[in-house]
Design an enzyme around this catalytic site. Structure first.
Site, short mmCIF file in Angstrom:
data_model
loop_
_atom_site.label_atom_id
_atom_site.label_comp_id
_atom_site.label_asym_id
_atom_site.label_seq_id
_atom_site.Cartn_x
_atom_site.Cartn_y
_atom_site.Cartn_z
CB SER A 141 81.54 41.46 13.23
OG SER A 141 81.45 42.74 13.80
CE1 TYR A 154 76.28 41.68 11.08
CE2 TYR A 154 77.20 43.21 12.68
CZ TYR A 154 77.33 42.47 11.53
OH TYR A 154 78.50 42.50 10.80
N1 LIG Z 1 80.99 46.90 6.74
C1 LIG Z 1 81.14 46.74 8.04
O1 LIG Z 1 81.18 47.73 8.81
C2 LIG Z 1 81.31 45.35 8.62
C3 LIG Z 1 81.81 45.22 9.93
C4 LIG Z 1 81.97 43.95 10.46
C5 LIG Z 1 81.65 42.83 9.71
N2 LIG Z 1 81.16 42.98 8.44
C6 LIG Z 1 80.80 41.76 7.71
O2 LIG Z 1 81.47 41.75 6.46
C7 LIG Z 1 80.73 40.96 5.54
C8 LIG Z 1 80.64 41.70 4.21
O3 LIG Z 1 79.85 42.86 4.39
P1 LIG Z 1 80.16 44.24 3.66
O4 LIG Z 1 80.50 45.21 4.70
O5 LIG Z 1 81.07 44.05 2.53
O6 LIG Z 1 78.68 44.61 3.21
P2 LIG Z 1 77.98 44.86 1.79
O7 LIG Z 1 78.75 45.87 1.01
O8 LIG Z 1 76.56 45.16 2.13
O9 LIG Z 1 78.09 43.45 1.07
C9 LIG Z 1 77.31 42.36 1.44
C10 LIG Z 1 77.35 41.31 0.36
O10 LIG Z 1 76.54 40.21 0.78
C11 LIG Z 1 75.55 39.95 -0.22
N3 LIG Z 1 74.30 39.56 0.41
C12 LIG Z 1 73.54 40.28 1.28
N4 LIG Z 1 72.42 39.62 1.57
C13 LIG Z 1 72.45 38.46 0.85
C14 LIG Z 1 71.57 37.38 0.70
N5 LIG Z 1 70.38 37.33 1.34
N6 LIG Z 1 71.92 36.36 -0.12
C15 LIG Z 1 73.10 36.39 -0.80
N7 LIG Z 1 73.97 37.40 -0.69
C16 LIG Z 1 73.65 38.43 0.11
C17 LIG Z 1 75.39 41.26 -0.99
O11 LIG Z 1 75.02 41.00 -2.34
P3 LIG Z 1 73.54 41.08 -2.97
O12 LIG Z 1 72.87 42.29 -2.39
O13 LIG Z 1 73.81 41.16 -4.43
O14 LIG Z 1 72.89 39.81 -2.59
C18 LIG Z 1 76.82 41.80 -0.96
O15 LIG Z 1 77.56 41.25 -2.00
C19 LIG Z 1 79.38 40.66 6.21
O16 LIG Z 1 79.39 39.36 6.72
C20 LIG Z 1 79.32 41.67 7.33
O17 LIG Z 1 78.54 41.22 8.41
C21 LIG Z 1 81.00 44.21 7.89
#
Ligand SMILES: NC(=O)c1ccc[n+]([C@@H]2O[C@H](COP(=O)([O-])OP(=O)(O)OC[C@H]3O[C@@H](n4cnc5c(N)ncnc54)[C@H](OP(=O)(O)O)[C@@H]3O)[C@@H](O)[C@H]2O)c1
Length: 257
Positions: A141, A154
């Site tokens: 991130s 986080y």
């Molecule tokens: N969106 C942002 O603003 C942002 C910014 C910086 C970094 N990121 C990073 O980007 C990555 C992807 O996040 P996203 O933004 O795409 O969020 P998201 O839409 O919430 O997707 C998260 C994914 O991770 C899975 N997940 C969550 N908890 C889990 C668990 N305990 N076991 C297995 N799978 C799990 C979820 O699937 P299930 O619920 O089906 O398990 C979902 O497929 C993350 O590492 C996040 O920290 C996001």
């Protein structure tokens, strides 16, 4: 591209992981998708197989549980396939005052964002060393660069991801393995809602982030920071950035914390 090239993506049921899955399928890669939501995993498998005729395996696993990385590894072994590309994308956040969050929740966050990622990188990294080839993309991130008040655990987990990945990039290079780190800023996904905060108008679209990540990974970029604003943010001196982050995150809290 043949069906023999497998990519394992954790957290593929929504957001950036979902977009990456669609992108890799459209490029002809076979997929192994891991997450907790069975229904969403199977719906995505069906959709991608129908649309792209690529092979898609799904693995239901809660990566916040200790040993989940090993469990995913064993399930992949039973499939009898070799993972050419590992994408450690699954992750979650939490926004709120540090002292109000139960330690059990902090621990789950640490296990998901750091523990499972480390375990999967180790296990699949060993396989890649045997083959003397492979690619790893770890999702960190922009928060990896600065301490984050009101989202302290986080941001700390994401600092770990960046540090680990940069170190392993050097260690694994002689084995023909590349390690890239994706550092997105705010991205429109399920993430904000799950973290207990409002979405920001400045968020990038997950599809665009995934496209930039794909290109960066294929070009063996060390750190991939999507978007001009995010590139600028990581350059701000720590002390100012952390104060900004504190005010910003506090204002976005929607839960009663
Ligand atoms: N969106 C942002 O603003 C942002 C910014 C910086 C970094 N990121 C990073 O980007 C990555 C992807 O996040 P996203 O933004 O795409 O969020 P998201 O839409 O919430 O997707 C998260 C994914 O991770 C899975 N997940 C969550 N908890 C889990 C668990 N305990 N076991 C297995 N799978 C799990 C979820 O699937 P299930 O619920 O089906 O398990 C979902 O497929 C993350 O590492 C996040 O920290 C996001």
């Amino acid at each position: 591209m043949t069906e023999d090239k497998f990519v394992l993506i954790t957290g593929a049921t929504s957001g950036i992981g979902y977009e990456l899955a669609k992108l890799f399928a459209s490029e002809g890669y076979a997929l192994i998708l891991a997450a907790r939501n069975d229904g969403k995993l199977n719906a995505l498998k069906e959709k991608l197989e129908l649309k792209t005729h690529t092979k898609v395996y799904v693995i239901k696993e809660d990566l916040a549980q200790i040993g989940a990385g090993q469990a995913v590894y064993e399930k992949v072994k039973r499939l009898g396939v070799y993972v050419d590309i590992l994408i450690n994308n699954a992750g979650a956040g939490y926004v709120g005052a540090f002292h109000r969050q139960a330690f059990e929740e902090d621990f789950k966050l640490m296990q998901l964002n750091m523990g499972a990622l480390t375990e999967l990188t180790k296990l699949f990294g060993r396989e890649m060393i045997k083959h003397q080839q492979g690619k790893i993309l770890n999702v960190a991130s922009t928060g990896s660069y600065h301490p984050g008040p009101y989202t302290a655990v986080y941001y700390a987990t994401k600092a770990y991801v960046l540090s680990l990945s940069e170190a392993l990039r050097i260690e694994l290079k002689p084995h023909g393995i590349t390690v890239s780190t994706l550092c997105p800023g705010a991205t429109r996904t399920e993430f904000a809602k799950r973290a207990g905060k409002k979405d920001t108008r400045l968020a990038m679209e997950a599809k665009e982030v995934a496209q930039i990540a794909f290109k960066g990974l294929m070009n063996n970029k060390k750190i991939i920071i999507p978007g001009f604003r995010n590139k600028l943010f990581v350059k701000i001196p720590k002390i100012w950035a952390s104060q900004m982050v504190g005010k910003y995150q506090k204002a976005l809290i929607i839960k009663n914390k």
